[in-house]
Scaffold this motif. Structure first.
Motif, PDB file in Angstrom:
ATOM      1  N   PRO A   1      94.385 100.605  61.535  1.00 48.85           N
ATOM      2  CA  PRO A   1      94.898 101.311  60.348  1.00 48.85           C
ATOM      3  C   PRO A   1      94.919 100.447  59.091  1.00 48.85           C
ATOM      4  N   ASP A   2      95.150  99.150  59.254  1.00 48.47           N
ATOM      5  CA  ASP A   2      95.198  98.299  58.062  1.00 48.47           C
ATOM      6  C   ASP A   2      93.831  98.226  57.389  1.00 48.47           C
ATOM      7  N   ILE A   3      92.769  98.173  58.190  1.00 49.60           N
ATOM      8  CA  ILE A   3      91.418  98.128  57.602  1.00 49.60           C
ATOM      9  C   ILE A   3      91.091  99.474  56.954  1.00 49.60           C
ATOM     10  N   TYR A   4      91.500 100.523  57.623  1.00 47.30           N
ATOM     11  CA  TYR A   4      91.255 101.852  57.057  1.00 47.30           C
ATOM     12  C   TYR A   4      91.938 101.982  55.700  1.00 47.30           C
ATOM     13  N   GLY A   5      93.158 101.459  55.601  1.00 46.12           N
ATOM     14  CA  GLY A   5      93.852 101.501  54.317  1.00 46.12           C
ATOM     15  C   GLY A   5      93.064 100.785  53.239  1.00 46.12           C
ATOM     16  N   ARG A   6      92.461  99.665  53.590  1.00 49.71           N
ATOM     17  CA  ARG A   6      91.682  98.919  52.590  1.00 49.71           C
ATOM     18  C   ARG A   6      90.393  99.661  52.230  1.00 49.71           C
ATOM     19  N   ILE A   7      89.829 100.359  53.221  1.00 50.23           N
ATOM     20  CA  ILE A   7      88.620 101.145  52.933  1.00 50.23           C
ATOM     21  C   ILE A   7      88.949 102.239  51.919  1.00 50.23           C
ATOM     22  N   VAL A   8      90.033 102.979  52.181  1.00 55.40           N
ATOM     23  CA  VAL A   8      90.412 104.085  51.298  1.00 55.40           C
ATOM     24  C   VAL A   8      90.741 103.560  49.905  1.00 55.40           C
ATOM     25  N   ALA A   9      91.503 102.453  49.886  1.00 53.80           N
ATOM     26  CA  ALA A   9      91.855 101.886  48.588  1.00 53.80           C
ATOM     27  C   ALA A   9      90.599 101.461  47.836  1.00 53.80           C
ATOM     28  N   GLY A  10      89.672 100.848  48.551  1.00 54.25           N
ATOM     29  CA  GLY A  10      88.426 100.426  47.913  1.00 54.25           C
ATOM     30  C   GLY A  10      87.647 101.598  47.362  1.00 54.25           C
ATOM     31  N   LYS A  11      87.593 102.664  48.143  1.00 54.27           N
ATOM     32  CA  LYS A  11      86.872 103.842  47.680  1.00 54.27           C
ATOM     33  C   LYS A  11      87.537 104.453  46.443  1.00 54.27           C
ATOM     34  N   LEU A  12      88.882 104.550  46.471  1.00 53.75           N
ATOM     35  CA  LEU A  12      89.594 105.128  45.327  1.00 53.75           C
ATOM     36  C   LEU A  12      89.417 104.281  44.069  1.00 53.75           C
ATOM     37  N   LEU A  13      89.261 102.971  44.296  1.00 49.96           N
ATOM     38  CA  LEU A  13      89.080 102.081  43.141  1.00 49.96           C
ATOM     39  C   LEU A  13      87.623 101.948  42.741  1.00 49.96           C
ATOM     40  N   GLY A  14      86.750 102.727  43.361  1.00 51.21           N
ATOM     41  CA  GLY A  14      85.357 102.796  42.926  1.00 51.21           C
ATOM     42  C   GLY A  14      84.446 101.731  43.504  1.00 51.21           C
ATOM     43  N   LYS A  15      84.861 101.082  44.600  1.00 52.49           N
ATOM     44  CA  LYS A  15      83.989 100.062  45.182  1.00 52.49           C
ATOM     45  C   LYS A  15      82.868 100.725  45.974  1.00 52.49           C
ATOM     46  N   SER A  16      81.745 100.023  46.041  1.00 53.56           N
ATOM     47  CA  SER A  16      80.601 100.548  46.785  1.00 53.56           C
ATOM     48  C   SER A  16      80.735 100.247  48.270  1.00 53.56           C
ATOM     49  N   ASP A  17      79.865 100.902  49.065  1.00 57.29           N
ATOM     50  CA  ASP A  17      79.869 100.628  50.514  1.00 57.29           C
ATOM     51  C   ASP A  17      79.562  99.154  50.787  1.00 57.29           C
ATOM     52  N   ALA A  18      78.637  98.610  50.017  1.00 54.35           N
ATOM     53  CA  ALA A  18      78.252  97.211  50.222  1.00 54.35           C
ATOM     54  C   ALA A  18      79.418  96.267  49.949  1.00 54.35           C
ATOM     55  N   GLU A  19      80.290  96.662  49.037  1.00 55.22           N
ATOM     56  CA  GLU A  19      81.451  95.814  48.740  1.00 55.22           C
ATOM     57  C   GLU A  19      82.530  95.958  49.807  1.00 55.22           C
ATOM     58  N   ILE A  20      82.611  97.129  50.393  1.00 53.41           N
ATOM     59  CA  ILE A  20      83.679  97.375  51.376  1.00 53.41           C
ATOM     60  C   ILE A  20      83.267  96.906  52.777  1.00 53.41           C
ATOM     61  N   THR A  21      81.958  96.912  53.067  1.00 49.57           N
ATOM     62  CA  THR A  21      81.497  96.532  54.416  1.00 49.57           C
ATOM     63  C   THR A  21      82.005  95.161  54.859  1.00 49.57           C
ATOM     64  N   PRO A  22      81.928  94.121  54.023  1.00 47.85           N
ATOM     65  CA  PRO A  22      82.475  92.819  54.465  1.00 47.85           C
ATOM     66  C   PRO A  22      83.962  92.878  54.798  1.00 47.85           C
ATOM     67  N   ILE A  23      84.688  93.764  54.089  1.00 51.40           N
ATOM     68  CA  ILE A  23      86.121  93.913  54.395  1.00 51.40           C
ATOM     69  C   ILE A  23      86.288  94.456  55.806  1.00 51.40           C
ATOM     70  N   ILE A  24      85.433  95.413  56.168  1.00 50.16           N
ATOM     71  CA  ILE A  24      85.502  95.989  57.523  1.00 50.16           C
ATOM     72  C   ILE A  24      85.186  94.921  58.565  1.00 50.16           C
ATOM     73  N   ILE A  25      84.116  94.179  58.321  1.00 51.32           N
ATOM     74  CA  ILE A  25      83.663  93.193  59.316  1.00 51.32           C
ATOM     75  C   ILE A  25      84.716  92.096  59.504  1.00 51.32           C
ATOM     76  N   SER A  26      85.199  91.556  58.402  1.00 52.10           N
ATOM     77  CA  SER A  26      86.181  90.475  58.534  1.00 52.10           C
ATOM     78  C   SER A  26      87.473  90.997  59.144  1.00 52.10           C
ATOM     79  N   GLY A  27      87.815  92.248  58.815  1.00 51.14           N
ATOM     80  CA  GLY A  27      89.040  92.826  59.378  1.00 51.14           C
ATOM     81  C   GLY A  27      88.937  93.001  60.885  1.00 51.14           C
TER      82      GLY A  27
END
Lengths: 84, 414
Positions: B66-92
């Protein structure tokens, strides 16, 4: 089995529950008023987590309710007060 | 059951429309969910865009992290691209499942998440052949050598034999049951080398797991926990194995003890209770000291007061503080030489080298002569022993019972 609780007292207890304060709802209200997304990613992530935890608990509660055994109504007057 | 995508979208829109009609708390919560938890809606496969792998990763994170999902949603709402969010998923995910990153993500690609929790097999034995041995590092080759598996012998050993594997499993259990950590590490090493740990990732190579078409753990909270335990065991086992290999390479007594027990396992009449382990050889302090039954050689090699003292042909300890090493050595040599001569002559030695028989005097003298062909000291020894032994029959016939090292004959009591 609950004992000593009438349906009236149960209704009163449920009505007295304080309103649920979800950070996600607060942020949504703010977003609806300003039209902007809060620029705090960590706050958004935390709000998301509390919201998903809440919905998950609601789903579990609904599932538990669905699996409850039927409760026979022994007082005919109750069916008049609380018709289906 | 999967719904038609059109139906899914319709159901979602209906839900949102119904929620929009009201302004009460339920409506606000529904709006908040639609805004901040879009993956909540059933069939929301493209809620984060048209990248299937990214959407699947988001779904997985919602269920398991859930913590990674929260960061994904926040990233999307703040306009980040998939490429920017993918490293967050992997490291998480790496934070949640240590060691999973290498096997799960290829060049930051989320595609492999669709196969379940992709885990690597860390086994080293391919179908019980250990071929080619060149593929293994030196430590593993050395460890296999203790089992007689070398480049020369590997082709004739049949380590895929089930009975032998069962015996090796007994060996590993025996080691694991020992309280000393070095033995437990050696148990892990045996299990890793021969694939008898009962952990799939330790017992099989990655190729074998692929060939067996094993299903990877799925992305559910339960399987994620299971995978974490599985990988932690692999990490522990391999670290323990390398500790054991280092200990075996540096501790000769431990290695000898290990080989002795391996020999028992390889024998035809192997019984698990025959395995024995001594903690004296398991390390902790001077390794060489463990070899010395009196503890004299290694730790106090240069301390004369701790040297063994030889007299009467027996080693006594502790020695007196006044004994000088060189003298002690000379005493030992002379005594040993005389002992040898007496025993070779069939006699029994005492402090005065009591001789009851001297049938091999010539043999003894011959040996001494060959051992000291040009040495004056050797010649003296030869003459001493030769004189004593050649004269002994005659002396005995005259009633002699003792011959001292100086050749003094003592008569037996009447």
């Amino acid at each position: 089995m609950l004992t000593g609780i009438t349906h009236e007292s149960l209704v009163e207890a449920l009505e007295d529950l304080p309103e649920l304060q979800l950070e996600a709802v607060r942020l949504f209200r703010q977003h609806r008023q300003t039209g902007e997304v809060p620029n705090d990613g960590e706050a958004l992530a935390q709000a998301n987590q509390s919201l998903t935890a809440y919905t998950a608990s609601c789903e579990r509660f609904a599932s538990n309710l669905a699996s409850l055994s039927p409760v026979p109504v022994l007082d005919p007057a109750m069916t008049e007060t609380y018709p289906l | 059951m999967t719904m038609n995508p059109a139906h899914e979208i319709y159901a979602t829109m209906t839900f949102l429309a119904e929620a929009s009609f009201g302004t009460g708390p339920q409506s606000e919560i529904a709006h908040a969910i639609a805004w901040l938890d879009p993956a909540w809606f059933p069939g929301s496969s493209e809620i984060f865009g048209d990248d299937e792998a990214f959407n699947r990763a988001a779904d997985v994170c919602r269920d398991c992290f859930p913590d990674i999902y929260g960061r994904i949603v926040a990233g999307k709402l703040l306009g980040k691209s998939d490429a920017e969010i993918t490293p967050i998923i992997i490291s998480g995910i790496e934070e949640h499942i240590p060691g999973i990153t290498d096997s799960l993500f290829m060049e930051d690609d989320l595609e492999y998440m669709g196969w379940g929790i992709r885990v690597y097999g860390s086994g080293i034995d391919e179908q019980g052949t250990f071929q080619p041995l060149d593929d293994y590092n030196d430590h593993i080759v050395n460890a296999l050598g203790l089992f007689g598996i070398t480049k020369e012998t590997q082709s004739v050993l049949e380590f895929d034999d089930h009975e032998l594997r069962a015996d090796i499993r007994e060996l590993s259990w025996s080691l694991k049951a020992q309280p000393h950590p070095t033995f437990q590490d050696m148990g892990s090493l045996v299990q890793w080398l021969f694939g008898v740990s009962d952990n799939t990732l330790i017992d099989y190579t990655d190729e074998e797991i692929s060939e067996m078409e094993l299903e990877y753990p799925s992305w559910t909270p339960g399987d994620v926990e299971f995978t974490k335990i599985l990988l932690a065991e692999v990490d522990d086992a391999i670290k323990a194995s390398y500790r054991a290999m280092e200990a075996l390479e540096t501790n000769a007594p431990l290695r000898a003890q290990f080989r002795m027990n391996i020999g028992k396992v390889m024998s035809n009449d192997f019984r698990p209770e025959a395995l024995s382990w001594s903690e004296r050889f398991a390390g902790g302090g001077s390794i060489a000291a463990a070899y010395d039954p009196y503890g004299l050689r290694a730790r106090h090699r240069h301390a004369p007061t701790r040297r063994a003292r030889w007299y009467d042909g027996v080693c006594h300890r502790p020695i007196s503080t006044g004994t000088r090493p060189r003298r002690a050595r000379r005493v030992f040599n002379r005594t040993a030489l005389a002992q040898h001569a007496v025993r070779a002559a069939g006699g029994r030695s005492t402090n005065h080298h009591r001789i009851s028989s001297a049938s091999s005097d010539r043999t003894v003298a011959g040996r001494l002569r060959s051992r000291h062909p040009h040495s004056a000291a050797g010649a003296n020894h030869v003459s001493f022993v030769q004189r004593r032994f050649t004269e002994l029959p005659r002396l005995c016939s005259q009633g002699a019972s003792h011959v001292t090292r100086r050749g003094v004959v003592q008569r037996a009591a009447a």
